[in-house]
Design a protein around this motif. Structure first.
Motif, PDB file in Angstrom:
ATOM      1  N   THR A 184      63.092 -59.958  57.792  1.00 19.39           N
ATOM      2  CA  THR A 184      63.015 -60.039  59.249  1.00 19.39           C
ATOM      3  C   THR A 184      61.580 -59.880  59.714  1.00 19.39           C
ATOM      4  O   THR A 184      61.118 -60.621  60.597  1.00 19.39           O
ATOM      5  CB  THR A 184      63.911 -58.969  59.905  1.00 19.39           C
ATOM      6  OG1 THR A 184      65.269 -59.222  59.528  1.00 19.39           O
ATOM      7  CG2 THR A 184      63.799 -59.000  61.411  1.00 19.39           C
ATOM      8  N   LEU A 185      60.861 -58.943  59.133  1.00 16.82           N
ATOM      9  CA  LEU A 185      59.461 -58.769  59.503  1.00 16.82           C
ATOM     10  C   LEU A 185      58.614 -59.978  59.124  1.00 16.82           C
ATOM     11  O   LEU A 185      57.714 -60.374  59.866  1.00 16.82           O
ATOM     12  CB  LEU A 185      58.896 -57.499  58.867  1.00 16.82           C
ATOM     13  CG  LEU A 185      59.409 -56.197  59.473  1.00 16.82           C
ATOM     14  CD1 LEU A 185      58.907 -55.011  58.662  1.00 16.82           C
ATOM     15  CD2 LEU A 185      59.001 -56.079  60.930  1.00 16.82           C
ATOM     16  N   ILE A 186      58.891 -60.572  57.983  1.00 19.41           N
ATOM     17  CA  ILE A 186      58.149 -61.766  57.569  1.00 19.41           C
ATOM     18  C   ILE A 186      58.451 -62.932  58.507  1.00 19.41           C
ATOM     19  O   ILE A 186      57.544 -63.625  58.963  1.00 19.41           O
ATOM     20  CB  ILE A 186      58.500 -62.153  56.112  1.00 19.41           C
ATOM     21  CG1 ILE A 186      57.911 -61.134  55.143  1.00 19.41           C
ATOM     22  CG2 ILE A 186      58.005 -63.554  55.784  1.00 19.41           C
ATOM     23  CD1 ILE A 186      58.388 -61.290  53.716  1.00 19.41           C
ATOM     24  N   ASN A 187      59.723 -63.153  58.800  1.00 24.06           N
ATOM     25  CA  ASN A 187      60.122 -64.325  59.584  1.00 24.06           C
ATOM     26  C   ASN A 187      59.907 -64.184  61.083  1.00 24.06           C
ATOM     27  O   ASN A 187      59.736 -65.183  61.779  1.00 24.06           O
ATOM     28  CB  ASN A 187      61.594 -64.654  59.315  1.00 24.06           C
ATOM     29  CG  ASN A 187      61.818 -65.124  57.903  1.00 24.06           C
ATOM     30  OD1 ASN A 187      60.977 -65.775  57.308  1.00 24.06           O
ATOM     31  ND2 ASN A 187      62.958 -64.763  57.349  1.00 24.06           N
ATOM     32  N   GLN A 188      59.931 -62.968  61.600  1.00 20.92           N
ATOM     33  CA  GLN A 188      59.868 -62.782  63.052  1.00 20.92           C
ATOM     34  C   GLN A 188      58.816 -61.756  63.454  1.00 20.92           C
ATOM     35  O   GLN A 188      58.946 -61.083  64.476  1.00 20.92           O
ATOM     36  CB  GLN A 188      61.246 -62.367  63.574  1.00 20.92           C
ATOM     37  CG  GLN A 188      62.320 -63.381  63.271  1.00 20.92           C
ATOM     38  CD  GLN A 188      63.585 -63.094  64.023  1.00 20.92           C
ATOM     39  OE1 GLN A 188      63.564 -62.934  65.231  1.00 20.92           O
ATOM     40  NE2 GLN A 188      64.689 -63.020  63.303  1.00 20.92           N
TER      41      GLN A 188
END
Length: 60
Positions: free
Chosen positions: A20-24
């Motif tokens: 989630t941190l990588i994508n958003q």
């Protein structure tokens, strides 16, 4: 079965949070609305992979 599910949940929390941190990352930092569909999949996929791989191992 219970240890497999608990391990799957732990893996999903760890890997899902990283994904989630990588994508958003931009949305998280800007406190914007997250894409809940992508976020849900970021947690569901590692859970399914972890549980499936644990169940696929056959004890000898």
């Amino acid at each position: 079965m219970r240890p497999i599910l608990i391990r799957g949940i732990v893996v999903a929390i760890l890997v899902g949070t990283i994904l989630t941190l990588i994508n958003q990352f931009e949305r998280v930092i800007a406190l914007e609305t997250l894409n809940w569909w992508k976020m849900g999949l970021s947690y569901l996929v590692p859970f399914c992979v972890s549980v499936f791989s644990a169940l696929a191992v056959k004890p000898e």
